[in-house]
Design a protein around this motif. Structure first.
Motif, PDB file in Angstrom:
ATOM      1  N   ARG A 209       0.955  -0.966   0.437  1.00 36.94           N
ATOM      2  CA  ARG A 209       0.196  -0.036  -0.376  1.00 36.94           C
ATOM      3  C   ARG A 209       0.713   1.317   0.109  1.00 36.94           C
ATOM      4  NH1 ARG A 209      -3.883  -2.526   4.462  1.00 36.94           N
ATOM      5  NH2 ARG A 209      -5.723  -2.642   2.955  1.00 36.94           N
ATOM      6  N   GLN A 221       3.050   0.740   3.437  1.00 38.49           N
ATOM      7  CA  GLN A 221       2.661  -0.676   4.449  1.00 38.49           C
ATOM      8  C   GLN A 221       2.914  -2.662   3.470  1.00 38.49           C
ATOM      9  OE1 GLN A 221      -0.764  -1.099   4.933  1.00 38.49           O
ATOM     10  NE2 GLN A 221      -0.557  -2.062   7.902  1.00 38.49           N
ATOM     11  N   ILE A 223       1.317  -5.356   2.928  1.00 37.69           N
ATOM     12  CA  ILE A 223       0.386  -6.067   2.903  1.00 37.69           C
ATOM     13  C   ILE A 223       0.842  -7.894   2.952  1.00 37.69           C
ATOM     14  CG2 ILE A 223      -1.421  -4.183   3.205  1.00 37.69           C
ATOM     15  CD1 ILE A 223      -2.566  -5.556   0.780  1.00 37.69           C
ATOM     16  N   PRO A 229       3.100 -10.348   8.355  1.00 40.08           N
ATOM     17  CA  PRO A 229       2.463  -9.237   7.941  1.00 40.08           C
ATOM     18  C   PRO A 229       3.694  -8.512   8.152  1.00 40.08           C
ATOM     19  CG  PRO A 229       1.248 -10.189   9.414  1.00 40.08           C
ATOM     20  CD  PRO A 229       2.222 -11.529   9.389  1.00 40.08           C
TER      21      PRO A 229
END
Length: 288
Positions: A209, A221, A223, A229
């Motif tokens: 992201r 981020q 994902i 994660p």
């Protein structure tokens, strides 16, 4: 007593050694609790904080990488520019000499391919990101079906230094087909998709992201990756290369507006973004 057996004469039991995991150091085994190191080469993203979150320490080759954002065309260039510069920059100064010798450096012989970008590629804008010396091919297919075909053929041909494609309507089975093709490609393949696609299934091993943060920063981020994660977002400094020497510390923090001389210098540096200068189109390469 004669003939009796004293229990205390028995040898004491020896502690058994801890079991050894025969797969502990085998590179073929990956534990989901740790980042997996890619067997194929990786391209440094140019951001140390982001490299630390990417398996292999950079953007991968031989697989798809999805960049998810709310508005296409707003963050991907600032995020990918450092990697693109490093991918082709080492041979840029020798272009003319190579042409005189009728030899073209490998990185320059293969252009960066842009498929279905949301806006007309702007050469001065790319130059402000330090990408003036790269060769580009802009492909503008008609419709999603032709865009997918163009991306797949570009990956299979292995004729590009990197493939950047904007595929907002790609379906999971289509992404799976592209991932199969990318497994044989030595060039990084980036797919730009809407942020809403984060909830959809995807065969891409890496999904990131991206959004604009405070002034001159990006928020990213991871994902999906081959590893645990990522918790939270990572902030990356993303100042355009042409503006970096003109920004004061206060301007980088997003504080008071610049003084009159600083404002004029910024306008001069950004004026190249105002005039259209498209790249060569469909199947034609152009120099930045």
């Amino acid at each position: 007593m004669p003939g009796s057996f004293d229990l205390f004469d028995r040898p004491r039991a020896q502690a058994l050694p801890a079991p050894v995991d025969p797969w502990q150091h085998d590179p073929r085994v990956w534990r989901a609790a740790s980042l997996r190191s890619n067997a194929s080469p990786c391209v440094s993203s140019g951001f140390a904080a982001l490299d630390a979150e990417l398996p292999g320490g950079g953007w991968p080759t031989r697989m798809l990488c999805e960049l998810l954002m709310e508005v296409p065309g707003t963050c991907e260039w600032r995020l990918l520019a450092p990697a693109l510069r490093a991918w082709a920059a080492p041979t840029m100064p020798s272009v003319r000499a190579a042409r005189r010798a009728r030899r073209v450096p490998t990185a320059l012989a293969r252009p960066v391919l842009l498929v279905n970008p949301p806006h007309v590629p702007h050469v001065p804008g790319l130059a402000s990101q330090g990408l003036a010396g790269l060769r580009w091919v802009w492909v503008a297919p008609e419709g999603a079906r032709h865009s997918l075909w163009a991306v797949e053929q570009a990956i299979r041909a292995q004729a590009a230094a990197a493939v950047l494609a904007w595929l907002p309507e790609a379906r999971p089975e289509q992404l799976r087909r592209l991932q199969v093709a990318a497994m044989a490609s030595p060039a990084p393949v980036f797919l730009m998709r809407p942020e809403s696609a984060a909830s959809q299934a995807s065969a891409a091993p890496l999904r990131v992201r991206v959004k604009a943060g405070s002034p001159w920063t990006l928020q990213v981020q991871v994902i999906k990756r081959r590893g645990p994660p990522q918790a939270g977002w990572t902030s990356l400094p993303a100042v355009p290369e042409a503006l970096s020497p003109l920004l004061t510390a206060r301007m980088r923090r997003g504080g008071m507006p610049p003084s009159q001389p600083d404002a004029e210098a910024l306008r001069d540096a950004q004026v190249s973004h105002d005039a259209p200068a498209p790249l060569a189109r469909t199947a034609q390469s152009a120099h930045g």
